[in-house]
Enzyme design. Structure first.
Site, PDB file in Angstrom:
ATOM      1  CD  GLU A  49     -18.613 -16.331  54.352  1.00  0.00           C
ATOM      2  OE1 GLU A  49     -19.013 -17.489  54.338  1.00  0.00           O
ATOM      3  OE2 GLU A  49     -18.078 -15.805  55.350  1.00  0.00           O
ATOM      4  CG  ASP A  51     -16.063  -7.898  49.224  1.00  0.00           C
ATOM      5  OD1 ASP A  51     -16.251  -6.994  50.057  1.00  0.00           O
ATOM      6  OD2 ASP A  51     -14.932  -8.234  48.820  1.00  0.00           O
ATOM      7  CB  SER A  96      -5.823   0.230  50.119  1.00  0.00           C
ATOM      8  OG  SER A  96      -6.667   0.348  49.015  1.00  0.00           O
ATOM      9  CD  GLU A 130       8.317   2.038  52.984  1.00  0.00           C
ATOM     10  OE1 GLU A 130       7.109   1.789  53.194  1.00  0.00           O
ATOM     11  OE2 GLU A 130       8.764   3.168  52.776  1.00  0.00           O
ATOM     12  CE  LYS A 132       0.183  -4.320  52.489  1.00  0.00           C
ATOM     13  NZ  LYS A 132      -0.729  -4.941  53.421  1.00  0.00           N
ATOM     14  CD  GLU A 190       0.292  -0.755  58.992  1.00  0.00           C
ATOM     15  OE1 GLU A 190       0.227   0.316  58.332  1.00  0.00           O
ATOM     16  OE2 GLU A 190      -0.461  -1.720  58.786  1.00  0.00           O
ATOM     17  CE  LYS A 312       5.145   3.007  50.790  1.00  0.00           C
ATOM     18  NZ  LYS A 312       5.215   3.543  52.162  1.00  0.00           N
ATOM     19  CB  CYS A 430     -31.247 -28.249  66.624  1.00  0.00           C
ATOM     20  SG  CYS A 430     -30.577 -26.795  67.421  1.00  0.00           S
TER      21      CYS A 430
END
Ligand code: IVH
Length: 711
Positions: A49, A51, A96, A130, A132, A190, A312, A430
């Site tokens: 939403e 984006d 990222s 690794e 995440k 992290e 990696k 409402c």
């Protein structure tokens, strides 16, 4: 106010004025969501939403480049550092990762690496795998082995300086152990919270909230809790939070401490950094799938949340050659686990009323653990969504959480449906104020029509009512309105004009004139009341716009004012036009630029007795001035389209524009081929240039005054 309705329209169909209006709304809205996400760590909408809002903004700007605002979201990348913290530029950007979800995509990733490096098909690739962890990445600067600065990722280039808070993490060495430290190195990793710690901490927060503690909140997941804890202004609070850290990467470094990623991790360990013990060197890419399976099996029993495994490429020289594409490295990938599901019972469906009056259904369920996070609420989005999924109270529903995205109800277990379960009936009133809730044809959202009086929307509406392009009451910004609302002095627009009788009470508030000798504060209430008095007479179009009726932006308010001329006439004709077959309705829909959809919004507004009451109450306090009509009068500017630019000497821009309109001209903000005249004042910029380019006639202030009959 009516941004949502504009948003439903294709960008090509927007007029310039509508585009400007929507860009303003988007800037405000996106800033709000940025704040919720980056500062409060409490996003209100999904990434998709968000984006969509950003894309809409970009599309409108592409069509109207001259309308790009100073504060446009496109001028500032997401993840802007919070204002409270200093900004830190990372030595090397923090990127990222791209994602894959299956073995085939992982193979493609490996094939791309081979192709890029020109390796033969049988050359095996060695990776470091690794887990995440879903936390937040930080960049730690060490100089001569000492921790000197730490920052969040921010937008990747610049983050927030959270050094003092990071110093409170016990996992993180203040001084590197061992030897061979580069003179300066950025170490990345992290920060996260373990699941059990998170649940205990959150339970404690919930208790404090229940006890009425202010500024205390419950977090949706460990990631948000970790982020919120690291962004505390007081490091003593961070120190009490159970934060952990794993190191896994490197940013800028004065010298390279290793040849491979694996040996770099070993060095990190020697230097005293915690490195995830589950990280593993994978000699051959074909082992990745087995590792992936192993981690998926172990996932639930790990003390922390993981959402996949990062692979990696081990050789750092190859990493260098591969570099980046976009914001992600070519040498690493996140292989994500499939979304997690759980089933639970739907207890009830609540209807929430948003600040714009939208009624959104929310599922309340028996709390259930979905991948380590306790979930008991999920959005059902709208009426159609409930019908499409046929979700009924009492049903056993399937919940899904993908990464840190808000949980969704993906379906119903029909076999478990209780016999007496009935389809959900969406309310047509409402729940916050009892006004009619209507759903315009072709739209999915049902909305409360009691905008002027509905408590769920009141503050937002009042802010709009007082804003610059509406009633323009100086001094009545969001903060003061909220205060007046909270104190119970202002509930509807008319109340603003009755504030004078509460002057003494207002003066007793801190910052409003209480206990202060400072002139500015002492005068605050007097200034405010004077600003209010100055708006007892306003042009009809402003008055109409200020009501905040959906789809009635400035442009449409002006059309209505021009057409109906006086407030009394407009009001009477609108009430008649609530009858669909009436002559008044036909007239309304026939106004150039109005049409059936806008007429339907006016019908919704004028059909609600509460709105009429509030409107008439307001009209007893405020006198809307009759509007001029388009093109009447025989002035040379009648019927012409005019743009004003630069500073005029003999009148303000506002005055000039109003004068032009009174003479029957149409005033627009930017120059196009359809512009008849551009009136150029001092220090005019791009608009004057554009006029010259398009061959549009420009007028000096003197010429304009002549044309307007003033000289
Ligand atoms: S490496 C250029 N390694 O995932 C490499 N990231 O989608 C960028 N994350 O912002 C990051 N565990 O918050 C890397 N072992 C790990 C990670 C990891 C978790 C997060 C990190 C990053 C995001 C990237």
């Amino acid at each position: 106010m009516n941004a949502d309705s504009l948003r439903a329209r294709p960008v090509e169909a927007l007029t310039e004025e509508e585009a400007a209006e929507e860009l303003a709304a988007l800037a405000r809205e996106i800033a709000h969501h940025d704040h919720a996400y980056y500062v409060l760590d409490a996003p209100e909408i999904t990434d998709a939403e968000y984006d969509a809002l950003v894309r809409r903004n970009a599309a409108i700007e592409a069509r109207f480049p001259e309308l790009v605002r100073e504060d446009s979201p496109s001028r500032r990348p997401g993840g802007e550092p919070a204002e409270q913290f200093g900004k830190v530029r990372h030595g090397v950007p923090m990127l990222s990762l791209d994602n894959v979800f299956n073995a085939a995509d992982f193979e493609d990733f490996c094939a791309r690496i081979r192709r890029f490096l020109g390796l033969p098909a049988d050359e095996r690739l060695c990776f470091v795998a690794e887990p995440k962890i879903d936390g937040l990445s930080v960049n730690l600067v060490y100089e001569e082995g000492r921790f000197v600065r730490g920052a969040t990722r921010g937008d990747g280039t610049e983050g927030e300086d959270v050094t003092a808070n990071l110093r409170t993490l016990r996992d993180l060495p203040q001084r590197m152990k061992g030897s061979g430290h580069p003179a300066r190195i950025e170490i990345r990793g992290e920060v996260f919270m373990e699941k059990a710690e998170f649940l205990a901490f959150n339970a404690q927060q919930a208790e404090r909230v229940a006890a009425g503690a202010k500024g205390v909140r419950v977090f949706a997941n460990p990631r948000n809790a970790a982020a919120g804890s690291l962004r505390q202004l007081d490091p003593r609070i961070t120190a009490q939070r159970p934060l952990k850290f794993f190191a896994y990467g490197m940013g800028a470094a004065s010298e390279r401490p290793a040849e491979t990623h694996w040996s770099y991790l070993e060095r990190l360990r020697d230097w005293g950094f915690p490195v995830n013990p589950l990280s593993r060197r994978i000699e051959d890419e074909r082992e990745a799938e087995a590792f992936q399976r192993e981690m998926a099996d172990r996932r639930a029993s790990l003390p922390y949340d993981i959402d996949g495994v990062v692979y990696k490429l081990d050789r750092l020289d190859w990493q260098d050659r591969l570099g980046f594409v976009g914001r992600a490295p070519r040498w690493a990938i996140a292989w994500k686990f499939p979304a997690e599901q759980a089933t639970t019972k739907l207890l009830r469906i609540e209807i929430q009323v948003g600040r714009t009056g939208a009624l959104t259904p929310r599922a309340v369920m028996e709390p259930v653990n979905v991948g380590g996070v306790i979930v008991q609420h999920a959005s059902l989005h709208n009426e159609d969504e409930i019908a499409r999924k046929d979700v009924r109270v009492g049903d056993t529903v399937i919940l899904q959480r993908a990464g840190d995205v808000i949980p969704q109800i993906v379906g119903v277990v029909l076999e478990k449906r209780p016999k007496d379960a009935k389809p959900f009936v969406f309310p047509d009133r409402c729940p916050a104020c009892g006004s009619h809730a209507v759903r315009p044809e072709g739209e999915v959202v049902r909305r409360c029509t009691g905008g002027l009086t509905c408590p769920a929307q009141a503050v937002e509406r009042l802010i709009h009512f007082c804003s610059r392009n509406a009633m323009d009451i100086e001094g009545l910004g969001a903060e003061n309105i909220q205060k007046l609302y909270d104190e119970g002095l202002v509930r509807s627009p008319a109340d603003i004009f009755r504030l004078a009788r509460h002057a003494d009470r207002m003066r007793s508030w801190e910052g409003w004139g209480a206990k202060t000798k400072k002139g500015a504060e002492a005068k605050k209430v007097a200034n405010l009341l004077a600003a209010i008095e100055a708006r007892r007479r306003v042009p009809l179009e402003r008055f109409i716009f200020a009501l905040g009726i959906r789809r009635i932006g400035e442009a449409n308010a002006k059309l209505l004012a021009r057409h109906y001329h006086s407030f009394a006439n407009w009001r009477a004709r609108m009430i008649e036009a609530t009858q669909k077959e009436s002559e008044a309705r036909e007239e309304l829909e026939g106004i150039q630029g109005i049409g059936p959809a806008i007429a339907a919004e006016l019908e919704a507004f004028f059909s609600e007795p509460r709105n009429l009451e509030a409107l008439d109450d307001l009209a007893r306090e405020v006198t809307p001035e009759d509007a001029p009509a388009y093109g009447d009068g025989d002035s040379p500017v009648a019927g012409k389209t005019i743009v004003f630019t630069g500073t005029l000497e003999t009148m303000t821009r506002d005055e000039a524009e109003h004068l032009a309109e009174r003479l029957g001209a149409k005033v627009t903000k930017s120059v196009s081929k359809r512009t008849d005249f551009v009136v150029v004042g001092a220090d005019a910029g791009s608009k004057a240039k554009k006029a010259a380019e398009l061959g549009v006639r420009t007028l000096s202030e003197e010429e304009w005054r002549k044309m307007a009959g003033l000289a």
